[in-house]
Design a protein around this motif. Structure first.
Motif, PDB file in Angstrom:
ATOM      1  N   LYS A   1       5.714  12.340  -9.703  1.00 57.27           N
ATOM      2  CA  LYS A   1       5.474  12.975 -10.814  1.00 57.27           C
ATOM      3  C   LYS A   1       6.637  12.886 -11.764  1.00 57.27           C
ATOM      4  N   GLU A   2       6.234  12.608 -12.827  1.00 54.96           N
ATOM      5  CA  GLU A   2       7.454  12.242 -14.144  1.00 54.96           C
ATOM      6  C   GLU A   2       7.969  13.738 -14.293  1.00 54.96           C
TER       7      GLU A   2
ATOM      8  N   ASN B   1       9.989   5.211  -7.428  1.00 50.55           N
ATOM      9  CA  ASN B   1       8.249   5.506  -6.977  1.00 50.55           C
ATOM     10  C   ASN B   1       7.718   5.616  -8.432  1.00 50.55           C
TER      11      ASN B   1
ATOM     12  N   SER C   1       0.765  -1.019   0.150  1.00 50.82           N
ATOM     13  CA  SER C   1      -0.004   0.074   0.014  1.00 50.82           C
ATOM     14  C   SER C   1       0.819   1.134  -0.099  1.00 50.82           C
ATOM     15  N   GLN C   2       1.886   1.132   0.945  1.00 53.18           N
ATOM     16  CA  GLN C   2       2.808   2.412   0.966  1.00 53.18           C
ATOM     17  C   GLN C   2       3.632   2.587  -0.420  1.00 53.18           C
ATOM     18  N   LYS C   3       3.819   1.599  -1.163  1.00 51.13           N
ATOM     19  CA  LYS C   3       4.630   1.912  -2.392  1.00 51.13           C
ATOM     20  C   LYS C   3       3.705   2.255  -3.517  1.00 51.13           C
ATOM     21  N   LEU C   4       2.259   1.655  -3.429  1.00 49.52           N
ATOM     22  CA  LEU C   4       1.607   2.308  -4.512  1.00 49.52           C
ATOM     23  C   LEU C   4       0.991   3.708  -4.421  1.00 49.52           C
ATOM     24  N   ILE C   5       0.849   4.122  -3.026  1.00 46.97           N
ATOM     25  CA  ILE C   5       0.503   5.374  -2.726  1.00 46.97           C
ATOM     26  C   ILE C   5       1.588   6.363  -3.361  1.00 46.97           C
TER      27      ILE C   5
ATOM     28  N   ARG D   1       3.840   5.561  -5.469  1.00 51.82           N
ATOM     29  CA  ARG D   1       3.921   5.569  -6.924  1.00 51.82           C
ATOM     30  C   ARG D   1       2.741   6.597  -7.589  1.00 51.82           C
ATOM     31  N   GLU D   2       1.779   6.516  -6.922  1.00 50.72           N
ATOM     32  CA  GLU D   2       0.573   7.457  -7.335  1.00 50.72           C
ATOM     33  C   GLU D   2       0.817   8.920  -7.267  1.00 50.72           C
ATOM     34  N   ASN D   3       1.579   9.393  -6.269  1.00 52.68           N
ATOM     35  CA  ASN D   3       2.034  10.624  -5.974  1.00 52.68           C
ATOM     36  C   ASN D   3       3.414  11.146  -6.654  1.00 52.68           C
TER      37      ASN D   3
END
Length: 277
Positions: A121-122, A150, A111-115, A117-119
């Motif tokens: 910015k390229e 991330n 969950s921490q990794k996906l959050i 990754r979601e945040n």
């Protein structure tokens, strides 16, 4: 004489088996508590600590029975250390033997990794590219490596973190490179090279109560097919290290024992202190 020696060896072996038996039973009871709680609500760190608080008093007699110490104050102190070591050990040993606990911690990490990754910015990548170009030091490479991770660019992240370690003047110091090594271990886990991650966690582990690394190591080791027998290097706590610490122990214990019967005290306050690992 030979029969006497054989009897002594048998007694020591019996004590060792009893110790292993109560520890296994302790793990099973904590796991049962967690399984019951998981049916009611989502598990949290507080749930885990509550199960430890509920279970520990049931094993007080067995814990103290293993401590051979005539001095009451010293025995109390050793008993507290034994309890603290047991509570610490549960934080990673349960990963091997309690499926609901393993899934809870693994879910948290995912969950921490996906959050993150979601945040991520390229658009931030150009900023870190410029930082590396202008000041190609360990920190610049590490920060870009973290962003690449991330973003899900695992190979690029690995290249950057290895470069960070290469140019770091303190690269031989595991404490100074802890963040880089933790990131590299996460990269190995993403690549499902769990054995390599475990080897890094062994290198990173810095103290008797390094909970973060002990848990991460157990998670990776279990995924690599490891068993509880693989954790011998983690959590080996020395009860009394030198004469100076012993004198401090004696002085503190005597002062406390004058006001309370500490060797019998098992209230919630003491348990809360033990759970602050």
């Amino acid at each position: 004489m030979n029969s006497y020696i054989a009897f002594v060896i048998f007694c020591f072996g019996l004590l060792s088996v009893n110790a292993q038996t109560y520890k296994a039973a302790f793990r099973a009871d904590v796991c049962s508590c967690l399984e019951e709680e998981s049916l009611k609500r989502t598990l949290t760190e507080n749930t885990f600590k509550a199960c430890l608080r509920e279970t520990l008093p049931k094993y007080a007699v067995q814990i103290d029975a293993e401590i051979v110490e005539p001095d009451v104050s010293k025995k109390y102190y050793k008993g507290q250390l034994a309890r603290k070591a047991l509570l610490f050990a549960m934080q990673y040993e349960l990963i091997y033997s309690c499926d609901v606990y393993f899934k809870h911690l693994d879910y948290q990490r995912t969950s921490q990794k996906l959050i993150a990754r979601e945040n991520a910015k390229e658009s931030d990548l150009e900023k870190y590219n410029q930082m590396v170009a202008l000041t190609p030091n360990a920190m610049a490479y590490f920060m870009r490596a973290q962003l690449q991770f991330n973003l899900g660019n695992i190979k690029a992240s690995e290249a950057d973190v290895l470069k960070s370690l290469e140019v770091n003047p303190n690269k031989e110091n595991e404490k100074a490179t802890r963040h880089e090594l933790l990131l590299l271990a996460s990269i190995y886990e993403e690549q499902e090279d769990f054995s390599a991650a475990v080897a890094l966690y062994d290198k990173i582990y810095i103290s008797d109560y390094d909970v973060e690394v002990a848990r991460l190591r157990a998670l990776s080791d279990k995924k690599a097919g490891g068993t509880i027998a693989n954790i011998s290097k983690i959590g080996q706590v020395e009860v009394i290290k030198d004469n100076t610490s012993l004198k401090t122990i004696e002085k503190t214990s005597r002062r406390k024992s004058r006001t309370h019967k500490l060797e019998k005290k098992k209230d919630s306050s003491s348990l809360r202190k033990l759970l602050k690992l």
